[in-house]
Every structure is written in C-alpha cells, then in structure tokens.
Write an enzyme that holds these catalytic residues in place. Structure first.
Site, PDB file in Angstrom:
ATOM      1  CG  HIS A 158      -8.808  -6.362  -3.027  1.00  0.00           C
ATOM      2  ND1 HIS A 158      -7.830  -5.665  -3.700  1.00  0.00           N
ATOM      3  CD2 HIS A 158      -8.204  -6.885  -1.929  1.00  0.00           C
ATOM      4  CE1 HIS A 158      -6.681  -5.780  -3.052  1.00  0.00           C
ATOM      5  NE2 HIS A 158      -6.885  -6.497  -1.978  1.00  0.00           N
TER       6      HIS A 158
ATOM      7  CB  THR B 120      -3.779   3.459   0.317  1.00  0.00           C
ATOM      8  OG1 THR B 120      -2.434   3.028   0.099  1.00  0.00           O
ATOM      9  CG2 THR B 120      -3.913   4.904  -0.125  1.00  0.00           C
TER      10      THR B 120
ATOM     11  CB  SER C  34      -0.884   0.011   1.248  1.00  0.00           C
ATOM     12  OG  SER C  34      -1.699  -1.141   1.324  1.00  0.00           O
TER      13      SER C  34
END
Length: 298
Positions: free
Chosen positions: A169, A114, A62
């Site tokens: 995702h 993030t 990330s």
C-alpha cells in the site's frame, strides 16, 4: 410490485486505490438495477481469511490467497492490482542487500498476501507453517517473520523491533519519511526474473451466484472502475479519505500505480503473469496444488 434487490456484500481494503476503484459503487454514481452493494472495509489479510468461509459475494483477494479459493470463487477480469516493474518492498533501518536479509526477522502484512509469496520466492524461503494456517510468527528457513497490520510495519522497523519490514500500500511512497532504506522492490525483482508485471490483488466473485449474476456484478465493478478513471478528480477526493500520510500529489501517484489499464482488464499478459506467479509458487512448494484459473468478464 417491488422486486427485492440481490444483496452483494463487497470487501475491500481501506486504502486509496481500492477506494478509488469502488467510489462509484459506494456513492451511488452508477445504476446497479437489481443489486444492492454493501461495502465492508478490512485489511487484505483479513479479507483473504474471510474468503475461506465464502462470507462475501465480491471481495478483494491477494492472488496468493486466491490459490486456495478456486472451488468457491472466480476472478473478475477487471479490478486487478498489478505491479508493473514496482510492487511490495523490503525496507530496513540501514542500507543493505537481498543477501543481508538471510536469517533476519522480517515484519510481514500476512502470510496469504502476494507480497509474502514474492518474498519467499526472492529469498528462497519455505515456511514451516503453511500459509493457509493462521499464525502470528514463523520460520521460513532463510528468514523469520512476524505478522503485523500493514499500517504498523514501518513503525516497528523504525523502532528496531524487527530487522526489516515488507511493506504494501502507500508505505511504498512514504518509507523514506521515517529514515528507512529500500533493500528490494519485489515488483522490480519479479520483472527482472520473468519479464512480467507482478500481479498482487484481484477481485473474486462467489461462484454460487450463478453465471448470469457473476457476469452482471463484474460488469458493475468494471463500470465503477471506468467511472473513477473518467472522473479522476472526484474519485481522488473520495480516495484521499484513506490516504494515510499521503498528500494530494502522492495519493494521485499511488492510485495511478494500481488503478490503470491493468485494472480495466488483466488482458493476455496479465493473465499470463498470474499463471506464472502461481506456477512458480507451486514449483517452490509454497502453494500446495496447481491452480486452475477462471476469469469472469463483465
């Protein structure tokens, strides 16, 4: 005389966009000369934390996690996951607003993601426990959070075990199948605030490989990305193995969101977006030190 190949352990997430990106490397579709690539699939929060010990030569991270890794890793100029006016989302069982999230308990996929950094920027949160420290729950001041594996978050929201869920995702395309409601798309929120895409993930390469190897390994990563984009149907077939609850059309849509021109190269605007995100995180007290960025072209 046979020269022993240099082992490159590669860490990436078991999701369709990473599978698409690494298809050519994982399935010997390109020549890698003196390097042998071995793939280790784990969720992004696990990879972020493994990177503290520099276990892998090449690893997905990330951008939030990378803020703590600049001594040991550089960023590959290719391999970015950018949310261009879309990104991680907060969902709930009932319709609501950003203001309604204040004081609530939110399931999150990890404190180094993030997504978690962006959530705190959006809600004005400042966790009492630093993100680098591993823990399963905490208080960010304006909200509380509980860490869950990313693929469990929709279910715990649906069951009412938390007030809201921060999803990453493929959940961004499937949350409505469980009757959940979108409160905020953090990629859209970030675009409204800054006019920039939200840089979510990157591939980081270990600095102790040396400049030549760093460039060569990054070149093979770029070739793998290019192969997938040039052989889309074939690479999608591989990516579908990791598309939980995604049909072919949704998998294609999801891959297109996160493997695209941004993935070929961050480019000037992408690099600006990374710098701006980490600067805002530092100004908000969410990242302890200013981050010096180093990009490796290949």
């Amino acid at each position: 005389m046979i020269t022993e190949k240099v082992l490159i352990r590669v860490g990436h997430s078991p999701d369709p966009d990473d599978a698409f990106m690494f298809h050519a490397l994982a399935n010997d579709k390109i020549e890698t000369d003196g390097y042998q690539f071995v793939h280790e699939l784990q969720d992004i929060e696990t990879l972020n934390r493994r990177a503290f010990d520099a276990e892998l030569e090449l690893t997905a991270v990330s951008l939030h996690g990378y803020a703590y890794l600049t001594d040991t890793y550089a960023i590959c100029a290719c391999g970015a996951s950018m949310g261009d006016n879309y990104g991680p989302m907060v969902v709930t069982r009932q319709p609501g607003t950003i203001a309604d999230l204040k004081g609530k308990t939110i399931a999150v996929p990890g404190t180094l993601t993030t997504a978690f950094l962006a959530l705190n920027l959006c809600l004005g949160g400042k966790p009492k426990t630093p993100s680098r420290e591993s823990h399963v729950s905490g208080d960010a001041g304006t909200f509380k959070y509980v860490v869950y594996p990313f693929d469990e978050i929709l279910n715990v929201v649906e069951r009412g075990e938390v007030d809201a869920g921060l999803i990453i995702h493929e959940g961004q395309l499937t949350y409505m199948n469980q009757g959940l409601h979108l409160v905020v798309d953090l990629g859209k929120w970030w675009m409204e605030q800054t006019g920039l895409p939200l840089p979510l993930g990157a591939n980081a390469i270990r600095k102790d490989l040396g400049p030549q190897a760093m460039q060569e390994v990054t070149k093979y990563l770029r070739e793998s990305i290019e192969y997938g984009l040039d052989h889309r149907e074939e690479a999608l077939g591989h990516a579908l193995k990791y598309g939980r609850d995604l049909d072919d059309r949704k998998a294609d849509e999801f891959v297109g969101m996160y493997v695209n021109d941004w993935t070929r190269d961050f480019g000037p605007r992408g690099r600006e977006a990374v710098a701006r995100l980490l600067e805002e995180g530092h100004k908000a007290g969410l990242i302890p030190n200013p981050v010096n960025l180093e990009f490796i072209a290949g």
